[in-house]
Scaffold this active site. Structure first.
Site, PDB file in Angstrom:
ATOM      1  CG  ASP A   1      -0.368   0.006   2.522  1.00 51.90           C
ATOM      2  OD1 ASP A   1       0.867  -0.118   2.611  1.00 51.90           O
ATOM      3  OD2 ASP A   1      -1.108   0.148   3.517  1.00 51.90           O
ATOM      4  CB  SER A   2       4.565   1.726  -0.153  1.00 50.90           C
ATOM      5  OG  SER A   2       4.791   0.637  -1.013  1.00 50.90           O
TER       6      SER A   2
ATOM      7  CG  ASP B   1       0.541  -4.031   2.150  1.00 55.70           C
ATOM      8  OD1 ASP B   1       0.746  -4.902   3.006  1.00 55.70           O
ATOM      9  OD2 ASP B   1       1.354  -3.122   1.894  1.00 55.70           O
TER      10      ASP B   1
ATOM     11  CE  LYS C   1       3.431  -5.886   3.793  1.00 56.31           C
ATOM     12  NZ  LYS C   1       3.054  -4.653   4.509  1.00 56.31           N
TER      13      LYS C   1
ATOM     14  CD  GLU D   1       0.645  -1.176   8.266  1.00 55.60           C
ATOM     15  OE1 GLU D   1       0.355  -0.425   9.223  1.00 55.60           O
ATOM     16  OE2 GLU D   1       1.126  -0.763   7.195  1.00 55.60           O
TER      17      GLU D   1
ATOM     18  CD  GLU E   1       8.082  -0.101   7.587  1.00 55.94           C
ATOM     19  OE1 GLU E   1       7.145  -0.825   7.202  1.00 55.94           O
ATOM     20  OE2 GLU E   1       8.277   1.047   7.141  1.00 55.94           O
TER      21      GLU E   1
HETATM   22  O1  KIV Z   1       3.621  -1.077   1.534  1.00 55.60           O
HETATM   23  C1  KIV Z   1       4.782  -1.480   1.470  1.00 55.60           C
HETATM   24  O2  KIV Z   1       5.509  -1.295   0.487  1.00 55.60           O
HETATM   25  C2  KIV Z   1       5.293  -2.218   2.619  1.00 55.60           C
HETATM   26  C3  KIV Z   1       6.777  -2.382   2.724  1.00 55.60           C
HETATM   27  C4  KIV Z   1       7.343  -1.108   3.154  1.00 55.60           C
HETATM   28  C5  KIV Z   1       7.141  -3.528   3.594  1.00 55.60           C
HETATM   29  O3  KIV Z   1       4.555  -2.612   3.464  1.00 55.60           O
END
Ligand code: KIV
Length: 264
Positions: free
Chosen positions: A43-44, A82, A111, A113, A180
């Site tokens: 989600d980056s 994510d 994924k 958090e 992280e």
């Molecule tokens: O969203 C993302 O790219 C991430 C990485 C920073 C691990 O969660």
């Protein structure tokens, strides 16, 4: 080359580092497929691609569309996607959204958090055959301002808490744990204390694998402030700028389009 599988990655623990990079689009997926073990549709993308202030405004639809483009063009690496902010606040919501995102994208893992409050959600998803990657340490969805992010796991109380959380997440069925911005002492202890692989970002070489955002590896967005752990492995912006300058020059001098680039 055959598709990488979880068994193969588990065997790498303590032997050979696992590699993971983000990708949000077809061209990058094609380029990195098979060169890294895991591709993360993170989600980056909210901050790197869409210029958002943080990852909290990323939607399920955005993740689904980017996820589908990446997974469709990946045949060797395994894929992780994510779950965006506020899409896994309780067991029912998490399961519905995880099924939705996985059915649509066909990614291998979701994924989320995690902290001690949502271990039950990891357990519920795992029981329902969703393969979960947990993300601990600094969890960006908690931050509205990325400049406030610092590392964690600096004293023995924090390290013990992180170790306990990692063990509980392993017991809950997590397949990997992303660490992280975790101190190297914490990363070393957590990695030794669990049997599933840890993947670090700003968490030292003592993890079982490493992940970075591809835009940072390529040095895209070079003007924006980057965390200490980022390393640029090239400077793609120079290539882009020189190609653009050449295009402009050739258009202005009428060198481009030449006769062989034109239809008769
Ligand atoms: O969203 C993302 O790219 C991430 C990485 C920073 C691990 O969660």
């Amino acid at each position: 080359m055959f598709k990488i599988n979880y068994k193969k990655l588990l065997l790498k623990k303590n032997i050979e580092p696992i590699t993971c990079l983000t990708a949000y689009s077809k061209p990058l997926a094609i380029l990195i497929d098979g060169k890294v073990d895991l591709i993360l549709i993170g989600d980056s993308l909210g901050t790197t691609l869409y210029g958002m202030k943080n990852t909290r405004t990323v939607t399920l639809e955005m993740m689904k569309n980017h996820g589908k483009a990446v997974v469709k063009n990946t045949s060797i690496s395994m894929t992780i996607i994510d779950m965006p902010y506020n899409t896994y606040r309780n067991k029912k919501e998490a399961l519905n959204n995880a099924r939705n995102i996985l059915n649509f994208t066909k990614a291998d893992y979701i994924k989320i958090e995690t902290d001690k409050k949502n271990i039950g959600i990891v357990k519920h998803l795992s029981k329902n055959k969703i393969k979960v990657v947990s993300h601990i340490g600094i969890t960006p969805q908690k931050f509205s301002d990325f400049n406030k992010i610092k590392s964690v796991g600096k004293n023995s109380k924090d390290i013990n808490e992180l170790m306990l959380l990692a063990r509980q997440l392993e017991d809950a069925g997590s397949k990997f744990i992303v660490l992280e911005c975790v101190s190297l002492t914490a990363a070393k202890k957590i990695t030794k204390s669990i049997s599933i692989p840890t993947i670090g970002i700003g968490a030292s070489k003592y993890c079982d694998g490493q992940v970075l955002v591809i835009d940072d590896v390529l040095n895209f967005n070079s003007k924006s402030k980057k965390p200490k752990f980022v390393k640029n492995f090239t400077n793609i912006e120079n290539n882009i700028v020189s190609a653009v300058k050449m295009f402009v020059k050739e258009v202005k001098s009428k060198k481009f389009p030449s006769r062989n680039k034109s239809y008769k």
